[in-house]
Design an enzyme around this catalytic site. Structure first.
Site, PDB file in Angstrom:
ATOM      1  N   LYS B  26       0.830  -1.200   0.000  1.00  0.00           N
ATOM      2  CA  LYS B  26       0.000   0.000   0.000  1.00  0.00           C
ATOM      3  C   LYS B  26       0.869   1.256   0.000  1.00  0.00           C
ATOM      4  O   LYS B  26       0.665   2.179  -0.794  1.00  0.00           O
ATOM      5  CB  LYS B  26      -0.901  -0.026   1.241  1.00  0.00           C
ATOM      6  N   ARG B  96      -3.326   2.852   8.614  1.00  0.00           N
ATOM      7  CA  ARG B  96      -3.564   1.529   8.003  1.00  0.00           C
ATOM      8  C   ARG B  96      -2.303   0.684   8.055  1.00  0.00           C
ATOM      9  O   ARG B  96      -1.199   1.198   7.909  1.00  0.00           O
ATOM     10  CB  ARG B  96      -3.957   1.684   6.526  1.00  0.00           C
ATOM     11  N   GLY B 105      -5.789 -10.919   9.324  1.00  0.00           N
ATOM     12  CA  GLY B 105      -5.369 -10.822  10.720  1.00  0.00           C
ATOM     13  C   GLY B 105      -4.670  -9.522  11.031  1.00  0.00           C
ATOM     14  O   GLY B 105      -4.391  -9.223  12.189  1.00  0.00           O
ATOM     15  N   MET B 107      -4.264  -5.345  11.295  1.00  0.00           N
ATOM     16  CA  MET B 107      -5.181  -4.367  11.888  1.00  0.00           C
ATOM     17  C   MET B 107      -6.070  -3.703  10.844  1.00  0.00           C
ATOM     18  O   MET B 107      -5.633  -3.360   9.750  1.00  0.00           O
ATOM     19  CB  MET B 107      -4.387  -3.288  12.630  1.00  0.00           C
ATOM     20  N   ARG B 352      -3.740  -1.016  -6.635  1.00  0.00           N
ATOM     21  CA  ARG B 352      -2.993  -2.283  -6.657  1.00  0.00           C
ATOM     22  C   ARG B 352      -3.490  -3.074  -7.859  1.00  0.00           C
ATOM     23  O   ARG B 352      -4.558  -2.769  -8.412  1.00  0.00           O
ATOM     24  CB  ARG B 352      -3.207  -3.071  -5.368  1.00  0.00           C
ATOM     25  N   HIS B 468     -17.454  -9.652   0.673  1.00  0.00           N
ATOM     26  CA  HIS B 468     -16.599 -10.798   1.018  1.00  0.00           C
ATOM     27  C   HIS B 468     -16.909 -12.004   0.145  1.00  0.00           C
ATOM     28  O   HIS B 468     -16.017 -12.621  -0.444  1.00  0.00           O
ATOM     29  CB  HIS B 468     -16.794 -11.152   2.499  1.00  0.00           C
ATOM     30  N   SER B 777       7.274 -43.676 -14.755  1.00  0.00           N
ATOM     31  CA  SER B 777       6.163 -42.759 -14.546  1.00  0.00           C
ATOM     32  C   SER B 777       5.964 -42.653 -13.045  1.00  0.00           C
ATOM     33  O   SER B 777       5.749 -43.660 -12.371  1.00  0.00           O
ATOM     34  CB  SER B 777       4.908 -43.294 -15.225  1.00  0.00           C
ATOM     35  N   CYS B 844       2.110 -39.365 -13.306  1.00  0.00           N
ATOM     36  CA  CYS B 844       0.715 -39.687 -13.617  1.00  0.00           C
ATOM     37  C   CYS B 844      -0.176 -39.651 -12.401  1.00  0.00           C
ATOM     38  O   CYS B 844      -1.323 -40.058 -12.452  1.00  0.00           O
ATOM     39  CB  CYS B 844       0.622 -41.032 -14.317  1.00  0.00           C
ATOM     40  N   TYR B 864       7.215 -35.176 -19.176  1.00  0.00           N
ATOM     41  CA  TYR B 864       5.795 -34.835 -19.319  1.00  0.00           C
ATOM     42  C   TYR B 864       5.077 -34.955 -17.990  1.00  0.00           C
ATOM     43  O   TYR B 864       5.581 -35.571 -17.058  1.00  0.00           O
ATOM     44  CB  TYR B 864       5.121 -35.732 -20.366  1.00  0.00           C
TER      45      TYR B 864
END
Lengths: 891, 891
Positions: B26, B96, B105, B107, B352, B468, B777, B844, B864
């Site tokens: 920020k 902030r 979590g 502030m 952002r 949210h 594999s 695989c 692969y």
């Protein structure tokens, strides 16, 4: 140019004992005996390099071989005043295989080679004994046809039986020269019919046929399987020994026998063995006639009526005794010899270090140190730790009542009780079900090995001390009674009678291999004494080894036993075993059924004093030695009942609703419990369980010390860690319990917190885990299960097949898989110690009692191994041997 | 001496965007915007180094910090013509937190800091708006008390409600200045009562309290857990941003809002967002009032009645639009901005890179390449492969009948059908039972995350596009309809009504997150189209990646789907799935019940043509691409019934005795089937099974070629190898089958024989196994189970707990455990290639479709990855990103 053929005889030899790789064991020792001036019939050895050349070059011999063999044969003729193929003074030889190590599947001996129509006549003339000549001839035809030409043995037996029937006689000895000549001809006709070509009447053809057969047997499927299983390189090859015949079947002044320079069962320093008058070598080994003892003393002890060799042939006996002493002084080990007496004169046919029981090995090793023959290191190195197990077997309590039903030879010491099985398969099956089995056979053969291995003891009706059953049982450390002649066994019907007693399949009998007795039912047993020679050798072993030996013990009684056996601590104390006891299981179940942490806490509070009491008793017993305690490991469903009737019962006992109990049992069921919610995973989901255990452990240590006991060296072990974070989470809680206790009691015992390394991830992450762990204990049982992806409980279906097909050489649950599991152990040890230099490392899987695995643990730098109490002495000795080996390696 | 404080504002800044590590995200972007000359309220950032210093020094600040902050505050005052704590022209600030990466979590924001009894009066005087001043004051007290002092939010709501009741009013807006002043006092009294000390009336104390609270929140338990889970070092620290307040609540010419420079759902290049007139920032995010769209176009599309920002505040809108373009050109990415309009003037509070749906990410990336803003590599790197999964979700079939019951916002695209769950726990439980769930909540909070994750879709009654629910659902790739205001939800009763319709817990509904609609019952869906932008980006990805992408496919239909998604071969074709089909299972069971090899052979002969047919169909579909076929893997008991009624039925169908069937099923049961008699262990005990399969495979390849198809690249894979000898044993038999077939047909397809590496031992022994194996594999599912000792089927009980407690960061069955399993893969790859340079390596397990794991596979040098058909595009993109990353690393 290589030398392909080595001659020996007449007090000299081109080879010597150190040339085993080139001449094979037998050839090297024949040469050595010649060099020692001992009476060895002359002969020669074709080297193992010829075998290697043979297979590397499309089964063809080196160009120079033919001439070298001819020259060697001629030399044998010169020394014996005979000539190979000569009609007047024919040279007869034996042909035997002889690799670096003795190996099943190799060609059997061919005796009397060199007999043809013509030379047999010559032999008859020369010896004035036509019966002897034709008996030798028909034996040769039979042996050669079977061993070299592959004609079935039974065909010859048929002919023999037919002719005996025609004549109305029963014993071979009743056949006269004419009969034997007729039999020889009938044998040859049969071979011609069977193979479409005549039996070779040319001595050169016979000799090269036999040589080729020895080399051919190197690639027999049995030999190949054995090599694969024992990691023996194919290019070692086998040698061929060709040796002038001497005859033990030349009448009452001739004999053949085998002897040990000391008693191979007890180690007693007394010439020990068996001989047969007027017989050829194979008669002794085959167990067809029961042979007589060598010494008078043994005969008297056994109450035998026929004279011993000492009595029947005092001169030959004296020579044999003197030669035995010479060989022991020379080889500095007990010897196993074969000999033949030909018309009063003794000839040595073989010597090698003698196989022996553990008891004998122990006594011989200790005696030889006392006699100044060997040093202590050699004594320690020479006793097979695995076989030591025999001495730790119980013996019969002399005061116990018993019901003797048969006697036989004391073929392999130790006593055993079990259910009777009449076939090897049956024995294996019962043993797999966890039953104790006694394998009962008329006689045993290599096909019975798996059954002998599965059995607690072996009983045979036929065969002497050197019969297959006796030799194998001693090697395996199984008690064995052989040659119990009164037994009538009907394996098909599953029944045997002994005198008036009938024993059926599944009935329990007891055998005592130390005295050769068989009892009906179970007879009380006694624990072995571990003093005398045993204690002496163990003392030497302890002074050599660097690995510490601990034990796996869950009870004070285990701890006590283990300490008697010399354990230096407990490497694994499983706390869950304590949970199963009568009163506790109720509290455990209440804990599992609790709906919340509070309910669990209440049940755990009831368990706490019980666990604490358990630990106190164990700590007292261990008197200040280190004790590693594993926190709860098994999944909780192991503590719950699963069958309906049990559920009702348990619910009543625990004061719980049966429906709830059933539901909980079902909820806790897992597809793969081995990989499920167990070990530290329980500790993380229910931290209160481990907190209770930590408290019980620490309080117990304080209490024992407060009561005047020695301060125990506590090691608290968190099981099944895969991630450092798991250990951190739990360590924090254990430390918190310790801090709380310290506040309460004002002191705290010393303790370490560590982890089991039993998951491949843990081994790889050992560097990070060692940041938190103060010790590692390798749980190689589970590490084997996870690294190999093999459930021990389910492996039976394919692991047996794997062993049979040679896909694995050893059961990885018995002897550590060094390439796979072993690499993980090495990685973990290295990474762990890089993080924490003084990290204590041990192993607590069942591998801790396996000598091969102990050798590995030593080389991997572990500090200790931990094994079951009864294996402790085995481990002590194996650890000493590992230390000796690594000394030699670093030399 | 470190510089602890960085100022910004007035077209300049001491920091810039590249200083995220020091200033947090920020702070760095506020500095950058200042430097760009954009209207940013002045302020300063206290660096993350202060946080680090704070915790490294017993929670104390650097000595110089106080002076630096005072200086920076004074500078802000100068730029705004105010002074901190001044009664006349008070400076108010927001405080902030702002770490390097956004983190839960931390502030919450504190606004209006600097208001005291005295300065509030001053603010009232200055603005001539006492109501505004006291509203700001009471908001500040509430926020500060809650966020900094830890007083419960609800206590303040109580006071507010009581006073509203007393006055008989309902809305906050009806409160006048006197009411608000009374409320502020009541709040302060409450704080005094609750904390025992007065609410700080000193601006310095307020400021340092807030700064301390930000640093304190760095060690909150939520933040700690998050860091542990995401491997974020503790010493990164957080920065603190202090910024002059601007007010969106100064009347009708003021507003606050958030906007994306493009539509974050679709990627449409149109300013997109929401604003609220006369409101402060938290009002928008909290979803209390439903905000208005930014542009007229969006308002019209949504049929909204209240004016858009474009209409209500055309000047501010124009400024915002221009700033958006500036920021995009500068950051070369879509921006997510926060802004406030204070009395007509626009201020930027944050910018952002904007989170977006996969659809939007794709469109934005492709558009920006077309616009010349970024190159193709950046476009490829910028789309989250995991989120791409969203685009592969089905959408509603436009022609399908449907029963609309509610509408809301199109918060996250995609359609989903499922049973209604009203709590997160309920949703998780149903999902664990394998049910499809739609989570229905009034609004969601962080406590609902686990339920949102478990659900197929999310429906809320309240909240906007940035609520949210909407933000989280987009991040997770879950379809979401938010703010469906007509829904009345009674979670306790498990019922909701929508208009006239009642929907109960467990009833099925369908949501379409692309349009914001909710339907009763199931609505038919359509597979997504993979053209347009999707195809363009995939093309770029394919040109970048070096890893090949194969698929796990057992049927021709799987193969077809996967090829459409771009699969370049089959990496895992499981033959046992073919065994379960109706007619075959009978033959399979006959084979299992057979008493001997002959019986098994007969049953296998019936299976052969069926298996061959399966392979033919798959080979045709694959048109010459490589196909890896795994020979039979599961334990045989999986093919047998276990319940009594099934046994009777199956016995009848197979013509077998039910007792025998039951006995066989019981005999085959295993304690840990995962570690039992399966894989190559079956092939070794019953070689005829693998021989049949080898024949079916080879014949099918010949047949397809004979019918004019392309020659398939066959790879025959032996599962669960732990020992080279296992592979050797089976390879010999497969080759023998091939030789036999060559004799019969005169030709042979090309084929390789290889093995799965799915046991730790196999990984360690890769060097020796590669002597026989032509490819490896990695079966990382089983390798995870064995290396970690965790049964996937049983892990639920503790793995959830592990994830919660941060013991593991990711489910190791979802994303490969790089430290443990990953090391085994690296070891095996290295050792295997040391033995066989051109050894083909693939994976695989299901990890083959996980981007993080694919990155690992690239770095481990695999050739692969193979994944489920629907994950193929995800894998293609992830592989390209892995290639880009390793290019950068090698730069």
């Amino acid at each position: 140019m290589s030398k392909w053929v080595y001659s020996f005889g007449d007090g000299a030899a081109e080879g010597e004992a150190g040339m085993k790789n080139l001449l094979g064991g037998k050839g090297a020792n024949l040469a050595e005996m010649s060099n020692l001036g001992l009476p060895v019939p002359p002969g020669f050895t074709i080297t193992t390099e010829v075998c290697t050349h043979y297979y590397a070059n499309g089964q063809s011999y080196p160009a120079e071989l033919k001439a070298a063999v001819e020259k060697a044969v001629a030399k044998v003729g010169e020394l014996t005043g005979t000539k190979f193929g000569d009609a007047q003074k024919p040279l007869l030889v034996s042909v035997r295989s002889g690799a670096r190590v003795s190996m099943p599947g190799m060609m059997d001996t061919v005796l009397n080679l060199g007999l043809t129509k013509e030379t047999t006549e010559g032999l008859a003339r020369l010896t004035g004994d036509a019966r002897f000549a034709y008996d030798s001839y028909r034996r040769f035809i039979q042996m050669y046809s079977n061993v070299v030409l592959g004609v079935e043995h039974a065909l010859f037996e048929e002919i023999l039986d037919t002719i005996k029937e025609e004549k109305g006689i029963e014993l071979d000895t009743e056949l006269d020269a004419a009969d034997l000549k007729r039999i020889a001809q009938a044998y040859k006709d049969r071979v011609q019919k069977d193979l479409g070509s005549p039996f070779p009447d040319d001595v050169e053809a016979q000799l090269w046929g036999a040589i080729g057969a020895v080399f051919g047997s190197w690639q027999s499927s049995r030999a190949n399987t054995y090599r694969r299983l024992h990691h023996i390189p194919e290019n070692w090859g086998t040698a061929v020994n060709v040796q002038a015949m001497v005859f033990g079947n030349r009448g009452e002044t001739s004999a053949t026998g085998v002897a040990f320079t000391r008693n191979p069962s007890t180690g007693e320093n007394l010439l020990y063995g068996e001989f047969l008058i007027n017989a050829q070598g194979e008669d002794v080994v085959a167990g067809i006639r029961t042979p007589q003892p060598i010494t008078k003393e043994v005969r008297e002890r056994q109450g035998g009526k026929l004279p011993s060799m000492e009595e029947a042939m005092p001169d030959a006996f004296a020579t044999l005794k003197r030669i035995g002493e010479t060989l022991e002084a020379h080889y500095r080990d007990m010897q196993d010899v074969e000999f033949t007496v030909q018309e009063g004169k003794l000839f040595m046919l073989q010597t090698r270090n003698g196989k022996r029981t553990a008891e004998a090995a122990l006594k011989v090793a200790v005696d030889m140190v006392k006699e100044g023959l060997i040093g202590k290191d050699i004594a320690v190195a020479r006793v097979d730790p695995a076989a030591l197990d025999q001495l730790l077997h119980p013996t019969l309590d002399p005061d116990a009542p018993r019901d003797l039903i048969a006697t036989g030879l004391a073929a392999s010491p130790g006593a055993a009780t079990g259910e009777v099985a009449f076939t090897a398969d049956e024995a294996e099956k019962l043993a797999a079900d966890g039953r104790d089995v006694i394998l009962v056979r008329t006689e045993t053969s290599p096909e019975d090995i798996h059954g002998m291995h599965a059995a607690k003891g072996i009983l045979t009706a036929r065969g002497g001390m050197t019969s297959h059953a006796a030799v194998v049982a001693r090697g395996m450390g199984r008690p064995c009674v052989s040659g119990a002649g009164t037994l009538k066994i009907d394996a098909a019907q599953g029944v045997m009678t002994a005198g008036g007693t009938t024993v059926r399949r599944g009935d329990v009998i007891t055998i005592d291999g130390a005295v050769g007795e068989v009892y009906r039912g179970k007879v009380a047993m006694r624990q072995p004494e571990l003093t005398g020679d045993f204690g002496t050798l163990m003392g030497w072993a302890d002074s050599i080894r660097t690995l510490k030996i601990r034990t796996n013990a869950d009870t004070p009684s285990d701890a006590e036993t283990a300490r008697k056996f010399g354990a230096e601590g407990i490497g694994l104390c499983r706390t869950e075993h304590m949970f199963f006891e009568q009163e506790r299981i109720v509290a455990v179940r209440q804990m599992i059924l609790a709906d919340d942490e509070k309910g669990r806490q209440a049940a755990l509070a009831r368990l706490l004093p019980m666990q604490r009491g358990d630990f106190e008793a164990i700590f007292k017993e261990m008197e200040g030695l280190p004790v590693t305690i594993r926190l709860l490991d098994p999944p909780l469903h192991e503590f719950l009942p699963h069958k309906e009737e049990e559920i009702a019962e348990v619910a009543a006992a625990a004061g719980a609703d049966p429906a709830k109990l059933r539901a909980r049992a079902i909820a806790l069921q897992e597809s793969n419990p081995m990989l499920g919610h167990r070990g530290c995973r329980l500790g993380i989901t229910y931290p209160e369980i481990y907190e209770m255990q930590a408290r019980a452990i620490l309080e117990a240590a304080l209490n024992v010390e407060a009561a005047g006991g020695k301060a125990v060296q506590l090691e608290i072990m968190v099981p099944l860690v895969g991630f450092k974070a798991e250990l951190d989470f739990l360590k924090e809680r254990i430390v918190a319990v310790a801090h709380a206790l310290e506040k309460e009691r004002g002191k705290l015992p010393n303790y370490l917190i560590g982890t089991m390394i039993e998951l491949p991830r843990a081994a790889l992450q050992a560097g990070s885990i060692a940041e938190s762990a103060e010790f590692f204990s390798f749980g190689t049982n589970d590490l084997t299960q996870t690294a190999l992806g093999v459930s021990r409980d389910d492996a039976g279906t394919f692991l047996t097949e794997y062993l049979k097909k040679g896909i694995v050489a050893r059961d990885p649950f018995v002897s550590i898989d060094q390439d796979g599991v072993g690499e993980l152990v090495r990685i973990a040890a290295k990474r762990g110690r890089e993080t924490r230099e003084n990290l204590k490392l041990g192993i607590c899987g069942e591998h801790g009692g396996d000598p091969e695995s102990i050798r590995f643990c030593h080389s991997a730098g572990l500090d200790y191994v931990s094994c079951s109490p009864f294996r402790v002495p085995v481990a002590r000795l194996a650890a000493a041997q590992a230390a000796l080996e690594s000394r030699h390696e670093s030399d």
